[in-house]
Motif scaffolding. Structure first.
Motif, PDB file in Angstrom:
ATOM      1  N   GLU A   7       0.863  -1.189   0.000  1.00  0.00           N
ATOM      2  CA  GLU A   7       0.000   0.000   0.000  1.00  0.00           C
ATOM      3  C   GLU A   7       0.894   1.232   0.000  1.00  0.00           C
ATOM      4  O   GLU A   7       1.735   1.380   0.885  1.00  0.00           O
ATOM      5  CB  GLU A   7      -0.907  -0.017   1.235  1.00  0.00           C
ATOM      6  CG  GLU A   7      -1.673   1.252   1.496  1.00  0.00           C
ATOM      7  CD  GLU A   7      -2.591   1.665   0.376  1.00  0.00           C
ATOM      8  OE1 GLU A   7      -2.407   2.782  -0.145  1.00  0.00           O
ATOM      9  OE2 GLU A   7      -3.496   0.884   0.003  1.00  0.00           O
ATOM     10  N   ASN A   9      -0.078   4.391   0.340  1.00  0.00           N
ATOM     11  CA  ASN A   9      -0.536   5.416   1.278  1.00  0.00           C
ATOM     12  C   ASN A   9       0.034   5.082   2.658  1.00  0.00           C
ATOM     13  O   ASN A   9      -0.362   4.096   3.276  1.00  0.00           O
ATOM     14  CB  ASN A   9      -2.063   5.460   1.311  1.00  0.00           C
ATOM     15  CG  ASN A   9      -2.598   6.497   2.267  1.00  0.00           C
ATOM     16  OD1 ASN A   9      -2.282   6.471   3.452  1.00  0.00           O
ATOM     17  ND2 ASN A   9      -3.418   7.386   1.750  1.00  0.00           N
ATOM     18  N   ARG A  13      -1.185   2.216   5.270  1.00  0.00           N
ATOM     19  CA  ARG A  13      -0.263   1.087   5.459  1.00  0.00           C
ATOM     20  C   ARG A  13       0.116   0.933   6.929  1.00  0.00           C
ATOM     21  O   ARG A  13       0.083  -0.163   7.486  1.00  0.00           O
ATOM     22  CB  ARG A  13       0.984   1.289   4.591  1.00  0.00           C
ATOM     23  CG  ARG A  13       1.959   0.124   4.637  1.00  0.00           C
ATOM     24  CD  ARG A  13       3.164   0.325   3.723  1.00  0.00           C
ATOM     25  NE  ARG A  13       3.979   1.464   4.122  1.00  0.00           N
ATOM     26  CZ  ARG A  13       4.035   2.626   3.492  1.00  0.00           C
ATOM     27  NH1 ARG A  13       3.347   2.831   2.396  1.00  0.00           N
ATOM     28  NH2 ARG A  13       4.820   3.604   3.933  1.00  0.00           N
ATOM     29  N   THR A  50      -3.235  -5.898  -1.254  1.00  0.00           N
ATOM     30  CA  THR A  50      -2.568  -4.955  -2.135  1.00  0.00           C
ATOM     31  C   THR A  50      -3.504  -3.884  -2.668  1.00  0.00           C
ATOM     32  O   THR A  50      -4.667  -4.156  -2.962  1.00  0.00           O
ATOM     33  CB  THR A  50      -1.882  -5.675  -3.314  1.00  0.00           C
ATOM     34  OG1 THR A  50      -1.205  -4.714  -4.138  1.00  0.00           O
ATOM     35  CG2 THR A  50      -2.860  -6.458  -4.165  1.00  0.00           C
ATOM     36  N   ASP A  51      -2.976  -2.681  -2.760  1.00  0.00           N
ATOM     37  CA  ASP A  51      -3.650  -1.587  -3.435  1.00  0.00           C
ATOM     38  C   ASP A  51      -3.470  -1.817  -4.935  1.00  0.00           C
ATOM     39  O   ASP A  51      -2.519  -2.480  -5.349  1.00  0.00           O
ATOM     40  CB  ASP A  51      -3.006  -0.265  -2.994  1.00  0.00           C
ATOM     41  CG  ASP A  51      -3.711   0.958  -3.541  1.00  0.00           C
ATOM     42  OD1 ASP A  51      -4.869   0.839  -3.987  1.00  0.00           O
ATOM     43  OD2 ASP A  51      -3.104   2.037  -3.518  1.00  0.00           O
ATOM     44  N   MET A  54      -0.160   1.682  -7.458  1.00  0.00           N
ATOM     45  CA  MET A  54       1.066   1.892  -6.690  1.00  0.00           C
ATOM     46  C   MET A  54       2.204   2.192  -7.657  1.00  0.00           C
ATOM     47  O   MET A  54       2.156   1.782  -8.818  1.00  0.00           O
ATOM     48  CB  MET A  54       1.435   0.635  -5.893  1.00  0.00           C
ATOM     49  CG  MET A  54       0.512   0.314  -4.761  1.00  0.00           C
ATOM     50  SD  MET A  54       1.103  -1.118  -3.852  1.00  0.00           S
ATOM     51  CE  MET A  54       0.937  -2.421  -5.077  1.00  0.00           C
ATOM     52  N   GLY A  59      -1.055  -3.302  -8.248  1.00  0.00           N
ATOM     53  CA  GLY A  59      -1.640  -4.452  -7.566  1.00  0.00           C
ATOM     54  C   GLY A  59      -2.147  -5.508  -8.536  1.00  0.00           C
ATOM     55  O   GLY A  59      -2.111  -6.700  -8.246  1.00  0.00           O
ATOM     56  N   PHE A  79      -7.482  -3.643  -2.689  1.00  0.00           N
ATOM     57  CA  PHE A  79      -8.273  -2.468  -2.364  1.00  0.00           C
ATOM     58  C   PHE A  79      -7.857  -1.294  -3.232  1.00  0.00           C
ATOM     59  O   PHE A  79      -6.726  -1.209  -3.685  1.00  0.00           O
ATOM     60  CB  PHE A  79      -8.256  -2.045  -0.892  1.00  0.00           C
ATOM     61  CG  PHE A  79      -7.132  -2.515  -0.048  1.00  0.00           C
ATOM     62  CD1 PHE A  79      -7.287  -3.654   0.720  1.00  0.00           C
ATOM     63  CD2 PHE A  79      -5.950  -1.822   0.029  1.00  0.00           C
ATOM     64  CE1 PHE A  79      -6.261  -4.078   1.544  1.00  0.00           C
ATOM     65  CE2 PHE A  79      -4.918  -2.240   0.850  1.00  0.00           C
ATOM     66  CZ  PHE A  79      -5.085  -3.372   1.609  1.00  0.00           C
ATOM     67  N   THR A  80      -8.852  -0.414  -3.468  1.00  0.00           N
ATOM     68  CA  THR A  80      -8.612   0.742  -4.317  1.00  0.00           C
ATOM     69  C   THR A  80      -9.629   1.826  -4.048  1.00  0.00           C
ATOM     70  O   THR A  80     -10.710   1.553  -3.530  1.00  0.00           O
ATOM     71  CB  THR A  80      -8.644   0.358  -5.809  1.00  0.00           C
ATOM     72  OG1 THR A  80      -8.244   1.479  -6.592  1.00  0.00           O
ATOM     73  CG2 THR A  80     -10.025  -0.082  -6.237  1.00  0.00           C
ATOM     74  N   SER A  81      -9.268   3.037  -4.427  1.00  0.00           N
ATOM     75  CA  SER A  81     -10.205   4.146  -4.320  1.00  0.00           C
ATOM     76  C   SER A  81     -10.980   4.323  -5.615  1.00  0.00           C
ATOM     77  O   SER A  81     -11.868   5.158  -5.696  1.00  0.00           O
ATOM     78  CB  SER A  81      -9.458   5.437  -3.961  1.00  0.00           C
ATOM     79  OG  SER A  81      -8.416   5.646  -4.875  1.00  0.00           O
ATOM     80  N   LYS A 102     -11.865   1.613  -0.935  1.00  0.00           N
ATOM     81  CA  LYS A 102     -11.355   2.491   0.117  1.00  0.00           C
ATOM     82  C   LYS A 102     -12.423   3.519   0.455  1.00  0.00           C
ATOM     83  O   LYS A 102     -13.198   3.896  -0.416  1.00  0.00           O
ATOM     84  CB  LYS A 102     -10.085   3.202  -0.347  1.00  0.00           C
ATOM     85  CG  LYS A 102      -8.882   2.295  -0.429  1.00  0.00           C
ATOM     86  CD  LYS A 102      -7.685   3.115  -0.842  1.00  0.00           C
ATOM     87  CE  LYS A 102      -6.446   2.276  -0.976  1.00  0.00           C
ATOM     88  NZ  LYS A 102      -5.296   3.062  -1.403  1.00  0.00           N
TER      89      LYS A 102
END
Length: 119
Positions: A7, A9, A13, A50-51, A54, A59, A79-81, A102
């Motif tokens: 991650e 961020n 993280r 994992t994001d 990155m 990911g 995960f993701t925004s 997210k």
């Protein structure tokens, strides 16, 4: 249980690492996909978090590496925004087990991790 956490961020993280360690997990945190991928070449993990977006290696690329190069069935949670439905579909298509939007709730993450680890 050994967890790879990729991650970029730093706040997320750090907070997820702290939370998971308190739950008894051993966490290997990485701020980018390149370092996480290199770790996968030398270390076996019970689960990968994992994001998607990155620096270095995404990911999705990390997931493809685990599934296609390592031929591993290690559970992967992405995960993701991103709110784009295609991103979620692509994640599952390449082999992710779970997808979390997210902001990530540590309690929900823990439930999904335990579900995958107790199969």
């Amino acid at each position: 249980m050994n967890v790879l956490l990729a991650e970029d961020n730093e706040i997320l993280r750090t907070s997820l690492s702290f939370f998971l360690k308190k739950q008894g997990f051993q966490v290997s945190p990485f701020s980018n996909g390149k370092d996480a991928l290199e770790s996968l070449q030398n270390q076996v993990y019970d689960i990968i978090l994992t994001d998607i977006n990155m620096p270095g290696v995404s990911g999705l690329e990390l997931t493809e590496y685990v599934r296609n190069t390592l031929h591993s069935e290690t559970p992967i949670i992405i995960f993701t925004s991103s709110t784009v439905e295609q991103t979620e579909l692509d994640s599952f298509r390449i082999g992710a087990n779970e997808f979390i939007a997210k902001p990530v709730s540590p309690a929900i993450l823990l439930i999904r991790m335990n579900k995958l680890l107790n199969k």
